[in-house]
Design an enzyme around this catalytic site. Structure first.
Site, PDB file in Angstrom:
ATOM      1  CG  LEU A  74      36.751  63.078  45.963  1.00 19.07           C
ATOM      2  CD1 LEU A  74      36.720  62.350  44.619  1.00 19.07           C
ATOM      3  CD2 LEU A  74      36.223  64.494  45.810  1.00 19.07           C
ATOM      4  N   GLY A  75      35.553  60.978  49.949  1.00 18.70           N
ATOM      5  CA  GLY A  75      34.694  60.125  50.769  1.00 18.70           C
ATOM      6  C   GLY A  75      35.488  58.976  51.349  1.00 18.70           C
ATOM      7  N   GLY A  77      35.000  54.830  51.977  1.00 22.03           N
ATOM      8  CA  GLY A  77      34.230  53.610  51.801  1.00 22.03           C
ATOM      9  C   GLY A  77      34.709  52.525  52.735  1.00 22.03           C
ATOM     10  N   GLY A  78      34.042  51.378  52.674  1.00 25.94           N
ATOM     11  CA  GLY A  78      34.406  50.268  53.538  1.00 25.94           C
ATOM     12  C   GLY A  78      35.770  49.693  53.228  1.00 25.94           C
ATOM     13  CG  PHE A  79      36.642  47.357  50.396  1.00 25.15           C
ATOM     14  CD1 PHE A  79      37.291  46.153  50.568  1.00 25.15           C
ATOM     15  CD2 PHE A  79      35.255  47.362  50.377  1.00 25.15           C
ATOM     16  CE1 PHE A  79      36.576  44.976  50.697  1.00 25.15           C
ATOM     17  CE2 PHE A  79      34.535  46.189  50.509  1.00 25.15           C
ATOM     18  CZ  PHE A  79      35.198  44.993  50.678  1.00 25.15           C
ATOM     19  N   GLY A  80      38.361  51.661  51.909  1.00 25.02           N
ATOM     20  CA  GLY A  80      39.388  52.681  51.906  1.00 25.02           C
ATOM     21  C   GLY A  80      38.874  54.031  51.438  1.00 25.02           C
ATOM     22  N   PRO A  81      39.688  55.082  51.595  1.00 22.86           N
ATOM     23  CG  PRO A  81      41.503  56.464  52.111  1.00 22.86           C
ATOM     24  CD  PRO A  81      41.010  55.050  52.238  1.00 22.86           C
ATOM     25  CB  VAL A  82      37.376  57.926  47.151  1.00 24.05           C
ATOM     26  CG1 VAL A  82      37.463  58.358  45.692  1.00 24.05           C
ATOM     27  CG2 VAL A  82      36.917  56.478  47.240  1.00 24.05           C
ATOM     28  CG  ASP A 193      27.843  47.916  49.223  1.00 27.20           C
ATOM     29  OD1 ASP A 193      26.868  47.955  50.004  1.00 27.20           O
ATOM     30  OD2 ASP A 193      28.884  48.573  49.398  1.00 27.20           O
TER      31      ASP A 193
END
Length: 352
Positions: A74-75, A77-82, A193
């Site tokens: 789905l996307g 992010g800075g801390f990992g994929p979703v 954030d």
């Protein structure tokens, strides 16, 4: 005979010493592995008792996401994929797989899960569960079919799906969520954030604040904190945070102001630069301020809103948005005050 036996004895003793050392090393390694396994089990079996959401087995998550197949992503992010996950009972979830490069310890991960699990508000994304197994640390959130706000307002095709009423409702919903974080929840939380990509939309286009990876808990009487490592997204970070590493409740207010101006203009704020005189905000903030000063504020409006826009609400949004992005945090309103100004029919609002 003695001359021959002496070397044999030495060799024998050496072999015994080496074997003892080797066995000791193997035993110690086995002990460490067992201790780590025990700790991991203790986290699942004992520590999870303090967590109000269920634990998911990794094998079930792998099955739901087809082993984290790229087509399910789905996307990022800075801390990992979703990823989107679909479970046998038909339930869907957004599966956030924390990056293996993250230095977050098991205790820190548990604290984050406990924190998010306690946040219950209609304008916050709900945590459904978590998983920790081996090197994997995973959070499962409710699935938002319309994805993020930025995918609508910055897309010239999709933005027409959000008329003025929808956008104004989204602004008010974000404000409600932040008020809950800042003063109505059991914990006083600074998001740090907040941005359009972290505002998710459900099937009815209701906004839900997501991604609490950078969130910080404040004591009830605490007003500010500082950090040596500034993290976040340029264009949304407040001046005091970018320049000095200070963040406070009013830093989230700044982010909210940026989002309001982006929602009503359909244009993304691009960042900042620092001149010899002062910090100057570029992008949509600079444009909004210039149009405000020149009494051309309607030029800021996304043209797709021209037929549905409520002009009084639009003017209040511009006014409140500019109040929220003022350089001095003490000049910015609190979120409850900003919400009241957006909702009120007061003739005169404070001038930014």
């Amino acid at each position: 005979m003695s001359s021959l036996s002496s070397p044999v004895v030495v060799v024998g003793i050496t072999i015994v010493v080496v074997l003892v050392a080797l066995l000791s090393t193997i035993g110690y390694i086995a002990y460490l592995r067992k201790r780590n396994i025990t700790k991991r089990k203790e986290f699942k079996d004992e520590d999870k008792k303090g967590i109000d959401v269920p634990f998911f087995d990794l094998k079930d998550i792998l099955a739901a996401t087809d082993n984290f197949l790229d087509s399910h992503k789905l996307g990022q992010g800075g801390f990992g994929p979703v990823y989107k996950g679909k479970f046998p009972d038909g339930k869907e979830a957004a599966v956030k797989r924390l990056s293996s490069a993250s230095r977050q310890s098991l205790v820190e991960f548990k604290n984050e899960v406990v924190l998010i699990a306690k946040l219950q508000h209609r304008n916050l994304v709900r945590l459904l569960g978590y998983c920790i197994e081996g090197d994997e640390k995973i959070l499962l959130y409710e699935y938002m079919p319309n994805k993020s706000l930025d995918s609508f307002i910055f897309d010239r095709m999709l933005c027409v799906l959000l008329n003025w009423e929808s956008r104004f409702d989204i602004i008010l919903g974000i404000a409600r969520g932040l008020i809950y974080l800042h003063q109505d929840s059991r914990l006083k939380i600074i998001h740090r954030d907040l941005k359009t990509s972290n505002i998710l939309l459900d099937g009815d286009m209701n906004p839900k604040i997501s991604d609490f990876s950078l969130a910080r808990i404040f004591e009830s009487k605490q007003t500010e904190a500082n950090t040596n490592k500034v993290v976040g997204t340029y264009g949304y970070m407040s001046p005091e945070y970018v320049l000095d590493g200070f963040f406070l409740v009013k830093s989230d207010v700044f982010c909210f102001g940026v989002i309001v101006l982006e929602i009503i203009s359909g244009k993304r704020n691009t960042g900042f630069y620092q001149s010899d005189q002062a910090m100057s905000l570029l992008g949509e903030l600079f444009q909004a301020w210039r149009l405000w000063k020149e009494d051309k504020v309607y030029d800021l409006m996304d043209q797709t809103l021209s037929e549905t826009c409520n002009t009084n609400e639009f003017l209040r949004c511009v006014n409140v948005g500019l109040l929220c992005v003022q350089e001095d945090p003490s000049d910015r309103p609190t979120l409850p005050n900003a919400f009241l100004m957006l909702n009120s029919e007061i003739a005169t609002l404070p001038i930014p």
